[in-house]
Design a protein around this motif. Structure first.
Motif, PDB file in Angstrom:
ATOM      1  N   ILE A   1       1.042  -1.441   0.423  1.00  0.00           N
ATOM      2  CA  ILE A   1       0.053   0.005  -0.053  1.00  0.00           C
ATOM      3  C   ILE A   1       0.375   1.514   0.067  1.00  0.00           C
ATOM      4  O   ILE A   1       0.168   2.393  -0.596  1.00  0.00           O
ATOM      5  CB  ILE A   1      -1.035   0.501   1.026  1.00  0.00           C
TER       6      ILE A   1
ATOM      7  N   TYR B   1       6.575  -8.282   1.371  1.00  0.00           N
ATOM      8  CA  TYR B   1       6.436  -9.637   0.929  1.00  0.00           C
ATOM      9  C   TYR B   1       7.414  -9.496   0.092  1.00  0.00           C
ATOM     10  O   TYR B   1       6.956 -10.906   0.197  1.00  0.00           O
ATOM     11  CB  TYR B   1       4.968  -9.361   0.431  1.00  0.00           C
TER      12      TYR B   1
ATOM     13  N   GLY C   1      -3.457 -13.148   7.019  1.00  0.00           N
ATOM     14  CA  GLY C   1      -2.561 -12.998   6.000  1.00  0.00           C
ATOM     15  C   GLY C   1      -2.366 -13.119   5.019  1.00  0.00           C
ATOM     16  O   GLY C   1      -2.411 -13.004   4.255  1.00  0.00           O
TER      17      GLY C   1
ATOM     18  N   ILE D   1      -5.336 -14.876   3.144  1.00  0.00           N
ATOM     19  CA  ILE D   1      -6.395 -13.733   2.091  1.00  0.00           C
ATOM     20  C   ILE D   1      -5.245 -13.089   1.308  1.00  0.00           C
ATOM     21  O   ILE D   1      -6.000 -12.738   0.111  1.00  0.00           O
ATOM     22  CB  ILE D   1      -6.885 -12.319   3.359  1.00  0.00           C
TER      23      ILE D   1
ATOM     24  N   ILE E   1      -6.527  -5.685  -5.732  1.00  0.00           N
ATOM     25  CA  ILE E   1      -6.627  -6.575  -5.155  1.00  0.00           C
ATOM     26  C   ILE E   1      -7.361  -6.787  -4.100  1.00  0.00           C
ATOM     27  O   ILE E   1      -8.534  -5.976  -4.706  1.00  0.00           O
ATOM     28  CB  ILE E   1      -5.548  -6.184  -4.085  1.00  0.00           C
TER      29      ILE E   1
ATOM     30  N   LEU F   1      -7.902   0.752   0.458  1.00  0.00           N
ATOM     31  CA  LEU F   1      -7.070  -0.908   0.812  1.00  0.00           C
ATOM     32  C   LEU F   1      -6.426  -1.909   1.605  1.00  0.00           C
ATOM     33  O   LEU F   1      -5.529  -0.808   2.190  1.00  0.00           O
ATOM     34  CB  LEU F   1      -6.194  -1.273  -0.735  1.00  0.00           C
ATOM     35  N   CYS F   2      -5.865  -2.546   2.102  1.00  0.00           N
ATOM     36  CA  CYS F   2      -5.287  -3.417   2.936  1.00  0.00           C
ATOM     37  C   CYS F   2      -4.348  -5.130   2.208  1.00  0.00           C
ATOM     38  O   CYS F   2      -5.152  -5.745   2.029  1.00  0.00           O
ATOM     39  CB  CYS F   2      -5.301  -3.956   4.517  1.00  0.00           C
ATOM     40  N   ARG F   3      -2.792  -4.504   2.422  1.00  0.00           N
ATOM     41  CA  ARG F   3      -2.326  -5.811   1.555  1.00  0.00           C
ATOM     42  C   ARG F   3      -2.220  -7.259   2.396  1.00  0.00           C
ATOM     43  O   ARG F   3      -1.668  -8.280   1.712  1.00  0.00           O
ATOM     44  CB  ARG F   3      -0.748  -5.299   0.508  1.00  0.00           C
ATOM     45  N   CYS F   4      -2.487  -6.628   3.967  1.00  0.00           N
ATOM     46  CA  CYS F   4      -1.536  -7.796   4.547  1.00  0.00           C
ATOM     47  C   CYS F   4      -2.356  -8.882   4.705  1.00  0.00           C
ATOM     48  O   CYS F   4      -2.245  -9.663   5.991  1.00  0.00           O
ATOM     49  CB  CYS F   4      -0.647  -6.995   5.840  1.00  0.00           C
ATOM     50  N   GLY F   5      -3.258  -8.117   4.625  1.00  0.00           N
ATOM     51  CA  GLY F   5      -4.324  -8.910   5.554  1.00  0.00           C
ATOM     52  C   GLY F   5      -5.106  -9.485   6.160  1.00  0.00           C
ATOM     53  O   GLY F   5      -5.315 -10.339   6.919  1.00  0.00           O
TER      54      GLY F   5
END
Lengths: 691, 146
Positions: free
Chosen positions: A295, A347, A597, A600, A628, B126-130
């Motif tokens: 993000i 990541y 996480g 997801i 996403i 938005l959140c990418r980490c879940g």
């Protein structure tokens, strides 16, 4: 005790100062490491201060990657804390005229039975630390849901990310990335850009074109104008993204047999007589390039003073980045200081190192000034290294009773690592613009879990197995490490084929897996996920349920996932049930957060995400073009942990990626009766598989 | 130009087209709101303008002249902040300032929202980490942290 002092010292204010080489990426690792130290020393966890990694001060632990932080840094810190505790008890026993085993440690206070006491801090400068010491076996802090140390500052806005650092003498830099891959600068009119208010300088070095301005909006304006006043070649060098799998399987590549077992254990499988095996099942799977899609766009700050360089970065490895910068600028490593500052969730090898290179190269033009560079969203989605597109083909020979006689897995992929200072030392993006020759990514070696072949070995008891990789020479799009590397597609492929084999054998998919899964830890997670995921319950029309299982890297955490999907106009994941065994659980809530996480994120990769490009450049440069998962698309997720306090801790960050993807694909087959082998599971790919 | 931010008046001497986010972060030192995309499509920069969630990255300051801007720094021990700590509702937290401000607007309008309502309200963040489910739990339970 110099080696000890690099890791652990006692602070004047009754604190314990701990330096790990691992960095906080939003995964909560600093909290988990603080817990290990607090547990071993017998101090309250709030006394442990975790310091950010910085070169020359912190221990060199390479990269924070591969779900290895607790295995590496956690194990190291536990040993060090055990040695310090043992030394402290010996010193305290002398002071208090007793023996070490009579002493009790309570929040750093070392108490003798007769009531006298001392503290770690009182005797810290008199410790004679032994080379080895046994860690404690009764845990009080490890295994607890200790709240993350970084969260309070993140809910009140006081915690500073790298994007938030402000130095008094700070300037803002921007780099104009070329308008296409392999595009070269023909000419540029710098005059109108230099004339803009706030612009300090324009820097050109071959195809590297950047600006420095005194504030961020001015730098934005300048780089936008620079795009208009520069002319570039615009070659069409990229493959056709509509036939990417054909490109991957035909491009020049290094072929390597990574695993070959011809010793068939026929006793485990009923191979009757000498009849030829039943026809081979062959299935080819494909996934596109994927983006890190953090993000927060990549950001760094650099400052030169004479022949020394200081860099603030959210890189996963301060020492490897330093080595790369030193090599690039022909400096001794001691002339470069690299400090980690937290960035947005990371990541894998994203743009963090590249933007540090941008900042360092720009800052060289303005010695004594801090130059901050923050990438734009289109550059972040278009120029950070991508996770490689892959093809995985599985070919299986079956025995008459449906059992597997031989499994062959063949993989076509770019290499999964181009990290700084890894094999071959691929240059930073700015150095590529300067004209450094591109060096293709390579795969991490098998002891590190491999890359393209990560989890290519099925986690089942198979009598015969061959794994072959084809790592491409060409790298039209720069690739590097992203969460789970090749395991995402490899596990998807393996588990899809296993489901097909179960169907051929007329067996239940879970039962079929258990037939060839001897590892009790694997059996446990699979059975638990099936039980909690209501495996045997009926599903509604257009709904399906599927299972996926893998032991990450074949040596890490065990994970089984049961997914439910609804497949109408699109594929929607409606429920995930996950069972996981990562050995000793240091922080249960932290493990749940990582496993959920990862799952997801895997839903997004598996059902939606795809880097798009035309023949010249990447075209998926905004959140609309690279969508996403959104809040409404996220299903309920249950994570069940199997704690193994007697075993070493294993990483949790990547274990759920492959099994989640596989479970979704298998649930889709259950819903529609269609096997989809091309990711993502978009309506178009589902339709194509149905035809 | 005058901006009221978290109840404090500020005279701002900047080009009227300057994004609000730049003024908040660079001039006022309020760095909780984050730059994510610069196009109003990720929500990391969300602040409240007269109570409405607004993307500070593509809102020019002329558009907020004389209006009340609220940022995460303006919250003091807010029930949502307590709930986010209690639920450990994040990983990296880069998206969290925007998410909490969107949730402030939601819960001020609708103190007991449903799960689906919370998710719809946050679809622009938005959140990418879940961390989505933890975040939704934090918003749903925030009233119990009053």
């Amino acid at each position: 005790m110099t080696d000890i002092a690099q890791w652990l010292t006692f602070g004047a204010d009754d604190t314990v100062d701990v330096r790990s080489g691992k960095v906080e990426l939003g995964q909560g690792v600093l909290t988990a490491l603080a817990q290990i130290v607090a547990d071993e020393l017998g101090v309250d966890v709030t006394r442990v201060r975790m310091h950010p990694a910085v070169t020359d001060v912190s221990p060199d632990e390479g990269y924070t990657a591969g779900s290895l932080s607790l295995q590496h840094s956690g194990t190291a810190l536990r040993r060090i804390a055990a040695r310090v505790r043992t030394a402290a008890l010996a010193t305290a026993a002398e002071d208090l005229h007793t023996t070490p085993d009579e002493l009790v440690v309570k929040d750093g206070e070392i108490q003798a039975p007769q009531g006298e006491s001392t503290t770690y801090w009182a005797i810290a400068d008199r410790l004679d630390v032994p080379e080895e010491a046994d860690p404690i076996t009764t845990h009080t802090v490890v295994g607890q849901n200790v709240p993350r140390v970084d969260i309070p500052g993140k809910v009140d806005g006081s915690r500073r990310y790298i994007h938030d650092l402000r130095f008094p003498d700070q300037l803002h830099g921007r780099v104009l990335r070329p308008p296409g891959r392999d595009a070269h600068l023909l000419d540029v009119d710098e005059a109108p850009v230099r004339a803009l208010a706030g612009v300090i300088t324009v820097i050109r070095d071959n195809d590297f074109l950047g600006v420095i301005a005194d504030d961020e909006p001015a730098a934005e304006k300048a780089v936008t104008l620079l795009a208009r006043t520069s002319r570039w070649t615009h070659p069409a060098i990229l493959p056709d993204d509509k036939s990417l799998s054909d490109y991957l399987t035909t491009a020049p590549a290094d072929t390597e047999v990574r695993h070959d077992s011809t010793e068939w254990d026929s006793s485990a499988f009923a191979v009757r007589g000498n009849r030829p095996p039943t026809p081979t099942l062959r299935a080819r799977f494909h996934r596109p390039y994927l983006a890190h899609a953090s993000i927060g766009p990549s950001c760094a700050i650099a400052r030169w003073d004479g022949d020394t360089l200081a860099v603030w970065t959210h890189s996963q490895g301060v020492y490897p980045l330093r080595a790369e910068l030193a090599r690039w600028f022909a400096l001794p490593p001691s002339a470069v200081r690299v400090e980690h500052v937290e960035g947005a969730g990371c990541y894998g090898h994203n743009g963090a190192d590249d933007v540090a290179g941008d900042a360092a190269l720009l800052a060289r033009a303005v010695p004594g000034w801090h130059v901050r560079v923050r990438w734009s969203r289109p550059d972040e989605l278009g120029w950070a290294p991508f996770s490689p597109a892959m093809v995985t083909e599985v070919a299986v020979e079956l025995a008459d009773d449906g059992a597997i006689r031989h499994w062959r897995q063949e993989i076509w992929s770019n290499g999964h690592s181009s990290r700084p200072s890894s094999a071959g030392n691929p240059p930073l993006l700015a150095a590529l613009h300067q004209g450094a020759p591109p060096i293709p990514s390579t795969d991490p070696p098998p002891p590190h879990g491999g890359g393209s072949d990560r989890n290519a070995v099925p986690g089942y008891d198979l009598p015969g197995l061959t794994v072959v990789t084809h790592v491409l020479h060409e790298m039209p799009l720069r690739t590097s490490a992203m969460r789970s590397l090749g395991a995402h597609l490899n596990v998807y492929a393996i588990e899809s084929v296993v489901d097909e084999l179960a169907a051929r054998a007329g067996a239940d998919p879970v039962e079929y897996r258990l037939r060839m899964l001897g590892d009790p830890r694997g059996r446990h997670v699979l059975e638990l996920a099936a039980e909690l995921g209501d495996w045997a319950a009926p599903t509604a029309e257009d709904h399906g349920r599927g299972v996926g299982y893998a032991r990450y890297k074949n040596t890490g955490g065990y994970c089984a996932v049961v997914a439910e999907v609804e497949a109408t106009t699109s594929v929607r994941v409606t429920r995930l049930t996950i069972a996981v065994d990562v050995g000793q659980v240091v922080n249960p809530d932290g493990v749940r957060n990582q496993i959920e996480g990862g799952a997801i994120q895997s839903i997004g990769w598996t059902t939606k995400e795809q880097v798009r490009f035309d023949r010249r450049d990447v075209t998926s440069r905004t959140w609309e073009e690279y969508p996403i998962l959104t809040f409404s698309e996220v299903p309920p997720v249950r994570v069940e942990l199997i704690d193994r306090p007697e075993l070493p801790p294993l990483g949790a960050g990547e274990a759920s990626i492959g099994p989640t993807a596989a479970a979704i694909g298998n649930a889709l087959r259950d819903a529609l009766g269609v096997t989809v082998r091309t990711l993502p599971l978009t309506p178009a790919n589902v339709l194509e598989a149905s035809e | 130009m005058r901006l009221t931010v978290n109840g404090v008046d500020h005279a701002v001497d900047r080009d009227p087209d300057t994004p609000l986010l730049s003024v908040l972060r660079d001039d006022l030192g309020l760095t909780a709101a984050k730059f994510g995309c610069g196009m109003g499509s990720c929500g990391a920069c969300t602040v409240l303008v007269d109570g409405h969630p607004t993307h500070a990255c593509d809102t020019p300051i002329w558009a907020v002249d004389g209006k009340h801007v609220r940022t995460l720094e303006g919250l003091r021990d807010h029930p949502l902040q307590r709930a986010f700590v209690a639920e450990q509702a994040m990983q990296c937290g880069y998206c969290i300032a925007g998410i909490i401000m969107t949730s402030v607007a939601l819960t001020e309008r609708e103190p007991n929202p449903s799960d689906a309502t919370v998710r719809r309200a946050l679809d622009g963040n938005l959140c990418r980490c879940g961390a989505h489910n933890r975040i939704v739990r934090a918003v749903l339970t925030s009233h119990s942290h009053d």
